[in-house]
Design a protein around this motif. Sequence first.
Motif, PDB file in Angstrom:
ATOM      1  N   GLU A   1       0.851  -1.178   0.000  1.00  0.00           N
ATOM      2  CA  GLU A   1       0.000   0.000   0.000  1.00  0.00           C
ATOM      3  C   GLU A   1       0.893   1.236   0.000  1.00  0.00           C
ATOM      4  OE1 GLU A   1      -2.913   0.189   3.004  1.00  0.00           O
ATOM      5  OE2 GLU A   1      -3.923  -1.679   2.402  1.00  0.00           O
ATOM      6  N   ASP A   2       0.585   2.167  -0.896  1.00  0.00           N
ATOM      7  CA  ASP A   2       1.329   3.414  -0.975  1.00  0.00           C
ATOM      8  C   ASP A   2       0.377   4.570  -0.761  1.00  0.00           C
ATOM      9  OD1 ASP A   2       3.700   2.160  -1.622  1.00  0.00           O
ATOM     10  OD2 ASP A   2       3.214   2.120  -3.749  1.00  0.00           O
TER      11      ASP A   2
ATOM     12  N   LYS B   1      -7.576  -1.067 -11.571  1.00  0.00           N
ATOM     13  CA  LYS B   1      -8.845  -0.494 -11.149  1.00  0.00           C
ATOM     14  C   LYS B   1      -8.580   0.914 -10.630  1.00  0.00           C
ATOM     15  CE  LYS B   1     -10.978  -4.918  -9.877  1.00  0.00           C
ATOM     16  NZ  LYS B   1     -11.608  -5.709  -8.790  1.00  0.00           N
ATOM     17  N   LEU B   2      -9.277   1.895 -11.207  1.00  0.00           N
ATOM     18  CA  LEU B   2      -9.135   3.282 -10.800  1.00  0.00           C
ATOM     19  C   LEU B   2     -10.415   3.742 -10.116  1.00  0.00           C
ATOM     20  CD1 LEU B   2      -7.490   4.825 -14.013  1.00  0.00           C
ATOM     21  CD2 LEU B   2      -6.360   3.749 -12.055  1.00  0.00           C
ATOM     22  N   TYR B   3     -10.269   4.311  -8.932  1.00  0.00           N
ATOM     23  CA  TYR B   3     -11.406   4.832  -8.179  1.00  0.00           C
ATOM     24  C   TYR B   3     -11.292   6.353  -8.163  1.00  0.00           C
ATOM     25  CZ  TYR B   3     -11.940  -0.020  -6.674  1.00  0.00           C
ATOM     26  OH  TYR B   3     -12.098  -1.388  -6.657  1.00  0.00           O
TER      27      TYR B   3
ATOM     28  N   SER C   1      -3.533  -3.739  -9.632  1.00  0.00           N
ATOM     29  CA  SER C   1      -3.379  -2.489  -8.905  1.00  0.00           C
ATOM     30  C   SER C   1      -4.723  -1.797  -8.750  1.00  0.00           C
ATOM     31  CB  SER C   1      -2.397  -1.557  -9.627  1.00  0.00           C
ATOM     32  OG  SER C   1      -2.221  -0.359  -8.898  1.00  0.00           O
ATOM     33  N   SER C   2      -5.006  -1.334  -7.534  1.00  0.00           N
ATOM     34  CA  SER C   2      -6.181  -0.504  -7.252  1.00  0.00           C
ATOM     35  C   SER C   2      -5.671   0.863  -6.821  1.00  0.00           C
ATOM     36  CB  SER C   2      -7.032  -1.127  -6.144  1.00  0.00           C
ATOM     37  OG  SER C   2      -7.540  -2.393  -6.536  1.00  0.00           O
TER      38      SER C   2
ATOM     39  N   THR D   1      -2.156  -1.493  -3.693  1.00  0.00           N
ATOM     40  CA  THR D   1      -3.228  -0.532  -3.454  1.00  0.00           C
ATOM     41  C   THR D   1      -2.565   0.821  -3.238  1.00  0.00           C
ATOM     42  OG1 THR D   1      -4.632  -2.204  -2.416  1.00  0.00           O
ATOM     43  CG2 THR D   1      -5.188   0.094  -2.017  1.00  0.00           C
ATOM     44  N   ARG D   2      -2.960   1.803  -4.017  1.00  0.00           N
ATOM     45  CA  ARG D   2      -2.329   3.118  -3.936  1.00  0.00           C
ATOM     46  C   ARG D   2      -3.382   4.180  -3.642  1.00  0.00           C
ATOM     47  NH1 ARG D   2       0.943   3.941  -9.368  1.00  0.00           N
ATOM     48  NH2 ARG D   2       1.634   5.799  -8.252  1.00  0.00           N
ATOM     49  N   TYR D   3      -3.002   5.153  -2.800  1.00  0.00           N
ATOM     50  CA  TYR D   3      -3.889   6.258  -2.451  1.00  0.00           C
ATOM     51  C   TYR D   3      -3.207   7.557  -2.877  1.00  0.00           C
ATOM     52  CZ  TYR D   3      -6.191   2.716   0.405  1.00  0.00           C
ATOM     53  OH  TYR D   3      -6.828   1.578   0.827  1.00  0.00           O
TER      54      TYR D   3
END
Length: 232
Positions: free
Chosen positions: A116-117, A183-185, A157-158, A137-139
Amino acid sequence: MKKSLLGAGFILLAVYILFRDTLLLPDFGISLWTLLFVLGFGYGAVQNALRRNYTSAYVCGVIALIILERHYGWLNVGTGTLVLAAVLAGIGLGMIFKPLLLQNRSFGFQFNNHREDILGDDFVGYKGNDTIFGNTTRYINDEDLTKVTGNLVFSGSSIYFANATILGDKAFYSGDAVFSNVKLYVPKDWNVEFAGDKVFSSIKTYPSPNPSGKTLVITGDYVFSNLEVFYI
């Protein structure tokens, strides 16, 4: 000029496919579908090398060579052995040419199963991360977002843009995906445009339910990969 030469190459390939039996052209001892796969990945390798996406170029080149080796049996080794050797060689090349990769603002491949980044103001305006054989998972929390990068190879990758703010009218998500899922949110008021290239890939983008004039533009090459956008 480069695109014109590549276009001419595809036209010549079409002529070869149609008339190789009539004109008794050589078939190189390889089936048509195998040849197309080799040429497709070879094209990806050349295109990424020209764009200085060296890791993606390496992966596409290795896949093309593996297909050729399985057909001709040059080395007489298993596919698993070839893949392991390619990964080890890739790690070695990355260590040797690390200064060059850093100069091109590549932050290296990650091999862990999950990471997670949280990317925020420490990387103002520019975000980069590459992953191979893993899930991430990236924020993205940048208040002045202009560009996010990240190549994926055999990975998933999300990426969450919920707390990001686009600087100006457009921001870019740029990265190549090979045998990967992305997946892009994104916020409900962002438009999303796909401006990349795809080969045997699925791209699912939808219109914004509440457009505000902010646009996330997706670029890069997608090879045997999936991209899906979710509004949150």
